[in-house]
Design a protein around this motif. Structure first.
Motif, PDB file in Angstrom:
ATOM      1  N   VAL A 192      -5.946   9.879  -5.667  1.00  0.00           N
ATOM      2  CA  VAL A 192      -5.354   8.481  -5.646  1.00  0.00           C
ATOM      3  C   VAL A 192      -4.358   8.374  -4.575  1.00  0.00           C
ATOM      4  O   VAL A 192      -4.562   7.454  -3.803  1.00  0.00           O
ATOM      5  CB  VAL A 192      -5.099   8.113  -6.933  1.00  0.00           C
ATOM      6  CG1 VAL A 192      -4.736   6.649  -6.885  1.00  0.00           C
ATOM      7  CG2 VAL A 192      -6.445   8.278  -7.907  1.00  0.00           C
ATOM      8  N   PRO A 193      -3.038   9.006  -4.637  1.00  0.00           N
ATOM      9  CA  PRO A 193      -2.268   8.656  -3.547  1.00  0.00           C
ATOM     10  C   PRO A 193      -2.643   8.870  -2.114  1.00  0.00           C
ATOM     11  O   PRO A 193      -2.260   8.086  -1.347  1.00  0.00           O
ATOM     12  CB  PRO A 193      -0.941   9.720  -3.727  1.00  0.00           C
ATOM     13  CG  PRO A 193      -1.491  10.428  -5.188  1.00  0.00           C
ATOM     14  CD  PRO A 193      -2.707  10.176  -5.620  1.00  0.00           C
ATOM     15  N   PHE A 194      -3.618   9.925  -1.907  1.00  0.00           N
ATOM     16  CA  PHE A 194      -4.159   9.959  -0.778  1.00  0.00           C
ATOM     17  C   PHE A 194      -5.162   9.053  -0.456  1.00  0.00           C
ATOM     18  O   PHE A 194      -5.357   8.631   0.708  1.00  0.00           O
ATOM     19  CB  PHE A 194      -4.858  11.507  -0.719  1.00  0.00           C
ATOM     20  CG  PHE A 194      -3.737  12.599  -0.872  1.00  0.00           C
ATOM     21  CD1 PHE A 194      -2.796  12.951   0.341  1.00  0.00           C
ATOM     22  CD2 PHE A 194      -4.048  13.497  -1.980  1.00  0.00           C
ATOM     23  CE1 PHE A 194      -2.062  13.839  -0.190  1.00  0.00           C
ATOM     24  CE2 PHE A 194      -3.016  14.611  -2.208  1.00  0.00           C
ATOM     25  CZ  PHE A 194      -2.116  14.713  -1.384  1.00  0.00           C
ATOM     26  N   GLY A 195      -5.842   8.643  -1.362  1.00  0.00           N
ATOM     27  CA  GLY A 195      -6.694   7.276  -1.124  1.00  0.00           C
ATOM     28  C   GLY A 195      -5.846   6.052  -0.728  1.00  0.00           C
ATOM     29  O   GLY A 195      -6.360   5.483   0.402  1.00  0.00           O
ATOM     30  N   PHE A 196      -4.669   5.552  -1.345  1.00  0.00           N
ATOM     31  CA  PHE A 196      -4.126   4.636  -1.018  1.00  0.00           C
ATOM     32  C   PHE A 196      -3.479   4.814   0.507  1.00  0.00           C
ATOM     33  O   PHE A 196      -3.196   3.851   1.258  1.00  0.00           O
ATOM     34  CB  PHE A 196      -2.663   4.466  -2.197  1.00  0.00           C
ATOM     35  CG  PHE A 196      -3.358   3.657  -3.267  1.00  0.00           C
ATOM     36  CD1 PHE A 196      -3.662   2.486  -2.890  1.00  0.00           C
ATOM     37  CD2 PHE A 196      -3.084   4.133  -4.461  1.00  0.00           C
ATOM     38  CE1 PHE A 196      -4.264   1.617  -4.168  1.00  0.00           C
ATOM     39  CE2 PHE A 196      -3.605   3.351  -5.578  1.00  0.00           C
ATOM     40  CZ  PHE A 196      -3.920   2.168  -5.295  1.00  0.00           C
ATOM     41  N   ALA A 197      -3.004   6.013   0.844  1.00  0.00           N
ATOM     42  CA  ALA A 197      -2.494   6.540   1.996  1.00  0.00           C
ATOM     43  C   ALA A 197      -3.815   6.102   3.113  1.00  0.00           C
ATOM     44  O   ALA A 197      -3.435   5.592   4.210  1.00  0.00           O
ATOM     45  CB  ALA A 197      -1.993   7.857   2.092  1.00  0.00           C
ATOM     46  N   LEU A 198      -4.710   6.577   2.667  1.00  0.00           N
ATOM     47  CA  LEU A 198      -6.029   6.180   3.619  1.00  0.00           C
ATOM     48  C   LEU A 198      -6.266   4.843   3.984  1.00  0.00           C
ATOM     49  O   LEU A 198      -6.517   4.058   5.044  1.00  0.00           O
ATOM     50  CB  LEU A 198      -7.068   6.992   3.211  1.00  0.00           C
ATOM     51  CG  LEU A 198      -8.280   6.849   3.983  1.00  0.00           C
ATOM     52  CD1 LEU A 198      -8.306   7.506   5.291  1.00  0.00           C
ATOM     53  CD2 LEU A 198      -9.504   7.742   3.724  1.00  0.00           C
ATOM     54  N   VAL A 199      -6.233   4.057   2.719  1.00  0.00           N
ATOM     55  CA  VAL A 199      -6.238   2.458   2.751  1.00  0.00           C
ATOM     56  C   VAL A 199      -5.192   1.941   3.897  1.00  0.00           C
ATOM     57  O   VAL A 199      -5.315   1.105   4.690  1.00  0.00           O
ATOM     58  CB  VAL A 199      -6.148   1.940   1.085  1.00  0.00           C
ATOM     59  CG1 VAL A 199      -6.121   0.234   1.664  1.00  0.00           C
ATOM     60  CG2 VAL A 199      -7.380   2.285   0.488  1.00  0.00           C
ATOM     61  N   LEU A 200      -3.888   2.437   3.549  1.00  0.00           N
ATOM     62  CA  LEU A 200      -2.896   1.974   4.349  1.00  0.00           C
ATOM     63  C   LEU A 200      -3.494   2.259   6.063  1.00  0.00           C
ATOM     64  O   LEU A 200      -3.115   1.499   6.788  1.00  0.00           O
ATOM     65  CB  LEU A 200      -1.406   2.642   4.176  1.00  0.00           C
ATOM     66  CG  LEU A 200      -0.358   2.375   4.891  1.00  0.00           C
ATOM     67  CD1 LEU A 200       0.031   0.668   5.081  1.00  0.00           C
ATOM     68  CD2 LEU A 200       0.757   3.242   4.561  1.00  0.00           C
ATOM     69  N   VAL A 201      -3.524   3.385   6.218  1.00  0.00           N
ATOM     70  CA  VAL A 201      -4.056   3.840   7.730  1.00  0.00           C
ATOM     71  C   VAL A 201      -5.107   2.981   8.227  1.00  0.00           C
ATOM     72  O   VAL A 201      -5.151   2.445   9.218  1.00  0.00           O
ATOM     73  CB  VAL A 201      -4.462   5.498   7.860  1.00  0.00           C
ATOM     74  CG1 VAL A 201      -5.030   5.640   8.817  1.00  0.00           C
ATOM     75  CG2 VAL A 201      -3.239   6.255   7.465  1.00  0.00           C
ATOM     76  N   ARG A 202      -6.168   2.845   7.243  1.00  0.00           N
ATOM     77  CA  ARG A 202      -7.515   2.122   7.644  1.00  0.00           C
ATOM     78  C   ARG A 202      -6.926   0.537   7.867  1.00  0.00           C
ATOM     79  O   ARG A 202      -7.542  -0.101   8.792  1.00  0.00           O
ATOM     80  CB  ARG A 202      -8.460   2.304   6.906  1.00  0.00           C
ATOM     81  CG  ARG A 202      -9.100   3.756   6.851  1.00  0.00           C
ATOM     82  CD  ARG A 202      -9.534   3.973   8.142  1.00  0.00           C
ATOM     83  NE  ARG A 202     -10.195   5.403   7.941  1.00  0.00           N
ATOM     84  CZ  ARG A 202     -10.673   6.164   8.882  1.00  0.00           C
ATOM     85  NH1 ARG A 202     -10.384   5.720  10.177  1.00  0.00           N
ATOM     86  NH2 ARG A 202     -11.286   7.098   8.640  1.00  0.00           N
ATOM     87  N   TYR A 203      -5.964  -0.018   7.004  1.00  0.00           N
ATOM     88  CA  TYR A 203      -5.621  -1.412   7.363  1.00  0.00           C
ATOM     89  C   TYR A 203      -4.938  -1.595   8.432  1.00  0.00           C
ATOM     90  O   TYR A 203      -4.939  -2.463   9.200  1.00  0.00           O
ATOM     91  CB  TYR A 203      -4.708  -1.730   6.052  1.00  0.00           C
ATOM     92  CG  TYR A 203      -4.348  -3.022   5.976  1.00  0.00           C
ATOM     93  CD1 TYR A 203      -5.254  -4.297   5.869  1.00  0.00           C
ATOM     94  CD2 TYR A 203      -3.052  -3.391   6.307  1.00  0.00           C
ATOM     95  CE1 TYR A 203      -4.738  -5.604   5.838  1.00  0.00           C
ATOM     96  CE2 TYR A 203      -2.594  -4.724   6.604  1.00  0.00           C
ATOM     97  CZ  TYR A 203      -3.422  -5.565   6.269  1.00  0.00           C
ATOM     98  OH  TYR A 203      -2.896  -6.993   6.259  1.00  0.00           O
ATOM     99  N   LEU A 258       0.736  -1.304   0.009  1.00  0.00           N
ATOM    100  CA  LEU A 258      -0.003  -0.005   0.111  1.00  0.00           C
ATOM    101  C   LEU A 258       0.953   1.518   0.006  1.00  0.00           C
ATOM    102  O   LEU A 258       0.479   2.173  -0.525  1.00  0.00           O
ATOM    103  CB  LEU A 258      -0.868  -0.235   1.248  1.00  0.00           C
ATOM    104  CG  LEU A 258      -2.025  -1.140   1.072  1.00  0.00           C
ATOM    105  CD1 LEU A 258      -2.730  -1.124   2.498  1.00  0.00           C
ATOM    106  CD2 LEU A 258      -3.063  -0.885  -0.040  1.00  0.00           C
ATOM    107  N   ALA A 259       1.852   1.296   0.837  1.00  0.00           N
ATOM    108  CA  ALA A 259       2.665   2.449   0.639  1.00  0.00           C
ATOM    109  C   ALA A 259       3.318   2.682  -0.600  1.00  0.00           C
ATOM    110  O   ALA A 259       3.535   3.686  -1.235  1.00  0.00           O
ATOM    111  CB  ALA A 259       4.031   2.210   1.762  1.00  0.00           C
ATOM    112  N   LEU A 260       4.020   1.398  -1.234  1.00  0.00           N
ATOM    113  CA  LEU A 260       4.521   1.650  -2.559  1.00  0.00           C
ATOM    114  C   LEU A 260       3.378   2.016  -3.352  1.00  0.00           C
ATOM    115  O   LEU A 260       3.766   2.786  -4.555  1.00  0.00           O
ATOM    116  CB  LEU A 260       5.187   0.228  -3.132  1.00  0.00           C
ATOM    117  CG  LEU A 260       6.268  -0.118  -2.240  1.00  0.00           C
ATOM    118  CD1 LEU A 260       6.847  -1.514  -2.817  1.00  0.00           C
ATOM    119  CD2 LEU A 260       7.357   0.914  -2.742  1.00  0.00           C
ATOM    120  N   SER A 261       2.204   1.657  -3.376  1.00  0.00           N
ATOM    121  CA  SER A 261       1.065   2.136  -4.336  1.00  0.00           C
ATOM    122  C   SER A 261       0.938   3.660  -4.138  1.00  0.00           C
ATOM    123  O   SER A 261       0.704   4.283  -5.202  1.00  0.00           O
ATOM    124  CB  SER A 261      -0.202   1.446  -4.140  1.00  0.00           C
ATOM    125  OG  SER A 261       0.038   0.247  -4.255  1.00  0.00           O
ATOM    126  N   ALA A 262       0.916   4.275  -3.052  1.00  0.00           N
ATOM    127  CA  ALA A 262       0.962   5.486  -2.631  1.00  0.00           C
ATOM    128  C   ALA A 262       1.981   6.246  -3.322  1.00  0.00           C
ATOM    129  O   ALA A 262       1.591   7.268  -4.037  1.00  0.00           O
ATOM    130  CB  ALA A 262       0.594   5.879  -1.312  1.00  0.00           C
TER     131      ALA A 262
END
Length: 162
Positions: free
Chosen positions: A131-142, A96-100
């Protein structure tokens, strides 16, 4: 304020979905009423689907509904389960970090090359900026969900409806 922070991705998805519905409806009315079409609706709706996907993934990550194959995990003894859990969390967090990071690089590339959208003629990075902020949010929620599972030890959490 805590409600907004806790439910941010749900609010974002609801607003995007409402806007997409209204835009799609307006396009249909204009198309059948005048035989013309709103040219920008395709690019706006496509970008809306992209954002819905990313922020919907944040909702799923927070609720522990991410895709997982648990057959081998379920057969392991408790000590090995904890180790596999940590390994899977670290691997998913890295992904997820790499995706962001890479989606941020894509936005930076769009900014530097000055590409514009074909329908509205606005800079193309406008559509990709979230999109990068969305991936960062996915990481935080995960990570929030992983921490709850680690503390409670309950991998089979009961998930309430949205």
């Amino acid at each position: 304020m805590s409600f907004i922070l806790r439910e941010a991705e749900k609010i974002i998805c609801a607003v995007i979905f409402l806007a997409m519905t209204l835009l799609g409806f307006a396009n249909v009315v204009v198309r059948y009423g005048t035989s013309y079409s709103l040219a920008a609706t395709e690019e706006l709706l496509t970008s809306g689907f992209l954002l819905l996907t990313v922020f919907g993934a944040a909702i799923a990550a927070r609720r522990g509904e991410h895709l997982a194959v648990g057959l081998v995990y379920d057969l392991l003894p408790t000590v090995l389960r904890r180790a596999v859990f940590v390994l899977s969390v670290l691997t998913a967090a890295l992904l997820l970090a790499l995706s962001a990071w890479f989606s941020w690089q894509a936005v930076a590339n769009l900014i530097s090359n000055g590409l514009r959208s074909y329908g509205l003629g606005v800079p193309a990075w406008y559509y990709q900026a979230a999109v990068p902020f969305g991936f960062a949010l996915v990481l935080v929620r995960y990570l929030q969900h992983a921490w709850e599972v680690w503390v409670t030890g309950d991998e089979r959490e009961v998930i309430t409806d949205v």
